[in-house]
Design an enzyme around this catalytic site. Structure first.
Site, PDB file in Angstrom:
ATOM      1  N   TYR A  78       0.853  -1.184   0.000  1.00 28.32           N
ATOM      2  CA  TYR A  78       0.000   0.000   0.000  1.00 28.32           C
ATOM      3  C   TYR A  78       0.887   1.230   0.000  1.00 28.32           C
ATOM      4  CZ  TYR A  78      -3.406   3.485   1.624  1.00 28.32           C
ATOM      5  OH  TYR A  78      -4.210   4.587   1.738  1.00 28.32           O
ATOM      6  N   ASP A 138       9.441   2.660  -0.640  1.00 30.75           N
ATOM      7  CA  ASP A 138       8.420   3.310   0.170  1.00 30.75           C
ATOM      8  C   ASP A 138       8.686   2.923   1.623  1.00 30.75           C
ATOM      9  OD1 ASP A 138       6.254   4.214   1.548  1.00 30.75           O
ATOM     10  OD2 ASP A 138       4.740   3.302   0.245  1.00 30.75           O
ATOM     11  N   LYS A 174       5.197   9.103   8.851  1.00 36.13           N
ATOM     12  CA  LYS A 174       5.023   8.555  10.192  1.00 36.13           C
ATOM     13  C   LYS A 174       5.951   9.218  11.203  1.00 36.13           C
ATOM     14  CE  LYS A 174       2.112   5.426   8.554  1.00 36.13           C
ATOM     15  NZ  LYS A 174       0.675   5.504   8.744  1.00 36.13           N
TER      16      LYS A 174
END
Length: 431
Positions: free
Chosen positions: A145, A241, A269
């Site tokens: 994702y 990623d 994050k």
């Protein structure tokens, strides 16, 4: 039994105004049944809902809170920043300071651009790769994702896997899906075949070096090295990623574990210390294609805003190798305890953990890709999740998500968690 009456009432009210009652789908608890918890506050490794129930939290805002909730230094630094203003829409010294800290920890980011989310970071990195290579096709891996931008929703993990047929992405134009080539994660032969057919059309390969959106699934060294070799040979770019694995899998990111240098990296994050931040960056010659230096357009009114930069600086200032060793040791201990609990109760369970990331699958294993994940017993997971909740343990409410360790989790927290797993296994056996 814990009572969730106030959360139930709050969810009923929010559902009048927000689709599904939430602003991000996995929060809705659809995968585990029941209504979501509405959180009142977080302190250290614990969160408290509006019914005043207390939980040991392993979700940690889906990863950012590596220093736990309401870390004293981060809070103090943010309070000082707020007093000076929340956003200027103009450069500040904070942006350069955070960029320097990131580059020191992840040297492959020779130049970078701050954004406001991981989705924006990956979306922008893809646009840059297409502009730089003058090619349209991209390659991604089933179950990875990379945010909810159109090109990257095809065969995506996370909430897409929780709520939809993973192979469908309603609302995404077919021509965009046509330019997104998908391959099974860790499938070396599959990616070689794609490059043999489309190599000179591929702008980039984007991959989670350690997948975190179908549970924790590490890429194999041979798989990731193959990606590096194929992209180099074809003139494509390799994008890691690390929105989830950055500062989580290891202090210097997953790329330091594999000793593979990508062309571009996306982060998020932890970089924001709990505030909305994303980063994309990499080789200087590629990043110089971004406006205003180059022709590939990117903009963002809140990109690099002073609060987000302050949260990131305050967090990264406190991270070091010794702290990581402590957190990794706690994660190892917890994973071993969970495995032993499953063995003792004769439950088929696979536990994966890398650095401060961990997840468990009700599946005998091995679990190396999304097809393997789908063999997990999601009904058992849903019941088990709710039993853990009753025992004050808050884990990710989906078989397709990751849990995290923080610097604030104590030995007592971990022992309580292992005990809760054992108790929940006992209770599952009684049903």
């Amino acid at each position: 039994m814990l009572s969730f009456e106030k959360s139930k009432k709050a969810f009923k009210e929010s559902s009048k105004y927000l689709p599904g009652g939430v602003n991000s789908p996995v929060r809705a608890f659809k995968n585990v049944g029941g209504d979501p918890l509405f959180i009142k506050k977080g302190v250290g490794s614990h969160i408290f809902d509006i019914d005043d129930n207390e939980y040991i939290d392993y979700v940690l805002s889906w990863g950012p809170l590596i220093l736990g909730h309401a870390d004293q230094k981060v809070v103090a630094d943010l309070q000082a920043a707020v007093a000076k203003g929340t956003s200027y829409g103009a450069p500040t010294l904070l942006e350069t300071e955070l960029a320097k800290k990131i580059q020191k920890i992840v040297p492959s980011l020779q130049m970078m651009r701050m954004v406001s989310s991981g989705t924006e970071a990956t979306m922008s990195a893809i646009r840059l790769a297409r502009g730089y290579t003058h090619r349209d096709k991209i390659v991604k891996f089933i179950g990875n994702y990379h945010g909810h931008s159109d090109s990257l929703l095809v065969d995506a993990g996370s909430g897409v896997a929780t709520f939809n047929d993973i192979h469908e992405a309603p609302g995404v134009p077919k021509n965009l899906a046509y330019d997104t080539l998908t391959v099974d994660y860790n499938d070396i032969n599959g990616i070689k075949k794609v490059f043999k057919t489309h190599g000179n059309e591929i702008a980039c390969v984007i991959v989670e070096p350690i997948a975190g959106n179908m549970g924790v699934i590490p890429g194999t060294r041979e798989f990731l090295q193959t990606l590096r070799e194929l992209t180099t040979e074809s003139g494509s770019l390799l994008i890691f990623d690390e929105v989830m694995s950055g500062f989580r899998a290891a202090f210097h990111g997953a790329q330091s574990l594999y000793q593979i240098v990508p062309d571009l990296t996306t982060l998020g994050k932890v970089v924001g210390g709990g505030l909305p931040v994303g980063v994309f960056g990499g080789r200087k010659d590629i990043m110089q294609w971004i406006t205003p230096e180059g022709p590939v357009y990117h903009a963002g009114t809140l990109s690099g805003n002073p609060l987000a930069m302050t949260g990131g600086i305050s967090t990264l200032d406190q991270l070091n190798e010794d702290l990581y060793k402590e957190m990794v040791a706690r994660t190892d201990y917890l994973a071993a305890g969970i495995k032993q609990a499953a063995v003792s109760h004769h439950v088929a369970l696979t536990v994966h953990h890398v650095g401060t990331m961990w997840s468990y699958f009700f599946n005998a294993g091995p679990v190396n890709n999304f097809e393997d994940v789908q063999k997990s017993n999601v009904d058992y997971f849903a019941k088990f999740f709710n039993l853990l909740l009753q025992h004050g343990i808050y884990t990710a409410p989906s078989q397709f998500e990751t849990n995290f360790m923080s610097s604030k989790h104590t030995k007592e927290d971990i022992e309580r968690t292992i005990l809760a797993f054992n108790t929940a296994f006992d209770e599952m056996g009684e049903r």
